[in-house]
Each structure stands twice: as C-alpha cells, then as structure tokens.
Design an enzyme around this catalytic site. Sequence first.
Site, PDB file in Angstrom:
ATOM      1  N   ASP A 130       0.853  -1.191   0.000  1.00  0.00           N
ATOM      2  CA  ASP A 130       0.000   0.000   0.000  1.00  0.00           C
ATOM      3  C   ASP A 130       0.886   1.237   0.000  1.00  0.00           C
ATOM      4  O   ASP A 130       2.014   1.206   0.509  1.00  0.00           O
ATOM      5  CB  ASP A 130      -0.854   0.043   1.281  1.00  0.00           C
ATOM      6  CG  ASP A 130      -2.056  -0.892   1.222  1.00  0.00           C
ATOM      7  OD1 ASP A 130      -2.396  -1.375   0.131  1.00  0.00           O
ATOM      8  OD2 ASP A 130      -2.655  -1.124   2.297  1.00  0.00           O
ATOM      9  N   MET A 131       0.368   2.334  -0.528  1.00  0.00           N
ATOM     10  CA  MET A 131       1.136   3.582  -0.464  1.00  0.00           C
ATOM     11  C   MET A 131       0.548   4.473   0.623  1.00  0.00           C
ATOM     12  O   MET A 131      -0.667   4.659   0.690  1.00  0.00           O
ATOM     13  CB  MET A 131       1.116   4.308  -1.809  1.00  0.00           C
ATOM     14  CG  MET A 131       2.067   5.478  -1.866  1.00  0.00           C
ATOM     15  SD  MET A 131       3.797   5.054  -1.511  1.00  0.00           S
ATOM     16  CE  MET A 131       4.337   4.488  -3.114  1.00  0.00           C
ATOM     17  N   ARG A 182      -0.986  -0.696  -8.649  1.00  0.00           N
ATOM     18  CA  ARG A 182      -2.381  -0.316  -8.391  1.00  0.00           C
ATOM     19  C   ARG A 182      -2.408   1.211  -8.480  1.00  0.00           C
ATOM     20  O   ARG A 182      -1.634   1.873  -7.794  1.00  0.00           O
ATOM     21  CB  ARG A 182      -2.802  -0.741  -6.978  1.00  0.00           C
ATOM     22  CG  ARG A 182      -4.164  -0.186  -6.556  1.00  0.00           C
ATOM     23  CD  ARG A 182      -4.375  -0.196  -5.050  1.00  0.00           C
ATOM     24  NE  ARG A 182      -4.420  -1.532  -4.493  1.00  0.00           N
ATOM     25  CZ  ARG A 182      -4.118  -1.787  -3.216  1.00  0.00           C
ATOM     26  NH1 ARG A 182      -3.722  -0.821  -2.402  1.00  0.00           N
ATOM     27  NH2 ARG A 182      -4.187  -3.017  -2.770  1.00  0.00           N
ATOM     28  N   HIS A 225     -13.879   4.023  -7.366  1.00  0.00           N
ATOM     29  CA  HIS A 225     -15.342   3.844  -7.445  1.00  0.00           C
ATOM     30  C   HIS A 225     -15.936   4.895  -8.368  1.00  0.00           C
ATOM     31  O   HIS A 225     -17.147   5.079  -8.408  1.00  0.00           O
ATOM     32  CB  HIS A 225     -15.966   3.977  -6.052  1.00  0.00           C
ATOM     33  CG  HIS A 225     -15.208   3.240  -5.004  1.00  0.00           C
ATOM     34  ND1 HIS A 225     -14.192   3.825  -4.283  1.00  0.00           N
ATOM     35  CD2 HIS A 225     -15.270   1.955  -4.602  1.00  0.00           C
ATOM     36  CE1 HIS A 225     -13.666   2.930  -3.459  1.00  0.00           C
ATOM     37  NE2 HIS A 225     -14.298   1.784  -3.645  1.00  0.00           N
ATOM     38  N   ARG A 287     -12.072   6.808   5.122  1.00  0.00           N
ATOM     39  CA  ARG A 287     -13.239   6.497   4.286  1.00  0.00           C
ATOM     40  C   ARG A 287     -14.320   7.562   4.467  1.00  0.00           C
ATOM     41  O   ARG A 287     -15.002   7.933   3.530  1.00  0.00           O
ATOM     42  CB  ARG A 287     -13.815   5.107   4.642  1.00  0.00           C
ATOM     43  CG  ARG A 287     -12.866   3.955   4.469  1.00  0.00           C
ATOM     44  CD  ARG A 287     -12.451   3.655   3.042  1.00  0.00           C
ATOM     45  NE  ARG A 287     -11.459   4.489   2.421  1.00  0.00           N
ATOM     46  CZ  ARG A 287     -10.122   4.374   2.531  1.00  0.00           C
ATOM     47  NH1 ARG A 287      -9.599   3.458   3.292  1.00  0.00           N
ATOM     48  NH2 ARG A 287      -9.307   5.185   1.891  1.00  0.00           N
ATOM     49  N   ALA A 289     -13.744  10.647   5.238  1.00  0.00           N
ATOM     50  CA  ALA A 289     -13.241  11.872   4.609  1.00  0.00           C
ATOM     51  C   ALA A 289     -13.488  11.858   3.111  1.00  0.00           C
ATOM     52  O   ALA A 289     -13.738  12.903   2.497  1.00  0.00           O
ATOM     53  CB  ALA A 289     -11.745  12.028   4.889  1.00  0.00           C
TER      54      ALA A 289
END
Length: 305
Positions: A130-131, A182, A225, A287, A289
């Site tokens: 993950d970043m 990703r 999304h 999430r 935010a």
Amino acid sequence: MLRSSLLYLSRQQGIFDFVKNVGFARKMASRFVAGETVNTALDAVAQLNAKGISASLDLLGESVHSEAEARETGRQYLEILDRIHARTLDANVSVKLTALGQDISDDLGVEIVRDVIARAKQYDSFVRLDMESSAYTDRTLDTFEQKLFPGHENNVGVVLQSSLRRTLADVARANKLSARVRICKGAYLEPPAVAFPDKADVDKNYVAAMHTLMLEGRYPGIATHDEAIIAEAKRFAKEKGIAPDRFEFQMLYGVRRDLQEQIVKEGYRMRVYVPFGSQWYPYLMRRLAERPANIAFMAGNIVKE
Ligand code: FAD
C-alpha cells in the site's frame, strides 16, 4: 474543510483510544471493515469469491514503533497467507511497510516484508505494498525497486496515487521495470507543493496514469469507485484491443457493492480490498473523509437497526 478535519482526526490516537469501545463507532466501522479476526475476514472473502470477486486482505494497522510489534504483524501476515491457501480462497494481501517496521528502520521493514513475499511466492500469491502519505513515497518506491522486486517480479507490486504531481514519472519508472501497479487517487492530506489541490486535476492525472498503465504496464489494478473513470477504462480497453484479463478493477469492502457485482457480470475482473483487525479507526476516518455523506448514511442505517 470537513475532509481535512476528518483526515486530521484520523491521526489522533487519543481519539481512537476513546472511541474504540463505543458501540456506535464500532458499528460504523463494520460497514467498511470485515471484523476483527482472520476468521471473519476469510468468511467475507469467501462470500466475495462466491460472487466471482477476488480479494486483497489488509490487516489494519499503521506505523509501529517497536520491533516486537512489527515482527508480530509479519507473523500474522504469514498466517493469513497460510489460511488463504488452506481454504483455497481467491485472495492476496496488502501490507503497509510502516506496519512492518519501516519507521524503526528500513532494514527491519525489508527483512519482515521479504518473509511475507517469500511465503506468497510459495503459494503463487501476491503482496501489494500500500502507499501511505507522500513522506513515504520515495522510500517505498526505492525499497520496492532495489530490495523487493528483483527475483520476485510476479509476487510483489506497488501503489501510485494520482493526487501526487510526481505520479506520471513514477508510472513510467514502474512500467520500465514491468512492475505491477495499483493506481488510486490517494487518501492522504497532502500539501499543494506535492499534490494537486483540485479534484479535477487529480481525476485528469488518474486517467493519464491509467491509460499508460493499460497500454505499457503489467496487469494494472484500477482502484476507484469513480463511474466516469471506470467507463473510460472500459472504452479505452475496447479502443486499444486490451483484453479484459489484462487488468483488474479494484474497490473497497463495503463501497459500491452494486457496482462491484455489475462489473463482474459485464465480464471484467474485480478485486475487493478487505481490511480487518482491531486498528480500524484511521482507516474508517479516511473512508469518511472521502465521502462525508457516509456519516449520515451510516448513522441512518444504524438508527434503523
Ligand atoms: P472519488 O472521486 O473519491 O469517488 C468517486 C465516487 O465513489 C464518489 O462519488 C462516491 O460515490 C464513491 N465513493 C468513493 N469513496 C467512497 C466511500 N468511502 N464510501 C462510499 N462511496 C465512496 N489510497 C492510498 O492513498 N493508498 C493506497 O494504497 C490505497 N489503496 C486503495 C486500494 C483500493 C482497492 C481502493 C479502491 C482504494 C485505495 N486507496 C488507497 C484509496 C483511494 O486513494 C481513494 O481515497 C478512494 O478510492 C476514493 O477515491 P475514488 O477513486 O473512489 O474516487
């Protein structure tokens, strides 16, 4: 304003200590977090798999400051990979280098994550780094390129964030390596010197990065999304003759489940990021935010129950 306040709160450990036992907050978290144990998370993965959706499991937790904690997190990731394999689930793992000791020393983080990557390789699985915030971008990409990727090209990949001004250069660097990326927008509050303040620019940069990854990259994960961007990915793939198995869409657990299922029905690949564990507070706040309307949405759902 609300976004920056929520992101500020996401970094306040004292508030988490206060809310973690409040039933209302825990219930809000359950919308986005697949429980606190490996078992609950694996059950959630099995349900996704039954719908044709693959998963990436994330053991929640961010920067640790003791070696023992970092090693314990590494051990839990080995167990997660063993258990995914034992249940023949379609899932890989996502890790944060800071949760594996990067803030204690780069060497410790590398040592621990290498064990996790080796276990993933044993099962022909995959570890996504993950970043985190821009303070970690260089360290994470350098560690990846120099110490993790060589020899494990099929088993480890990175994340790039279109909110950062540097990202197209990082996309080119990753494509040159033929590394799996990703691409996401970026969940952290960043200064304008390093990140685009306007959402329109973040979205434009996302599409540019996504096009290059789809054309020149290796099996990109299109994590969003955003329906306009998803439509553009499908249109671009058709125009360029890129087969649907050359990339995958990715979404977060609990977000746009309707769209997740629809994308699978259309014949595209979908992977859902499934976070679990007791350290859910910073994740939940990020999430909220992203979509402050979630506060009202979740509160409404909780009140109805
Ligand atoms: P937005 O423009 O924010 O949202 C588009 C639409 O999606 C909104 O209009 C809304 O309808 C819906 N939506 C978006 N977020 C939510 C939500 N929380 N709840 C309900 N609806 C929502 N960020 C990092 O910085 N590092 C990472 O390693 C990282 N990994 C990720 C992995 C995956 C699989 C995904 C999907 C995201 C990841 N992110 C990561 C988070 C990402 O950077 C964004 O913060 C997040 O995805 C929201 O951006 P969006 O692309 O959905 O677009």
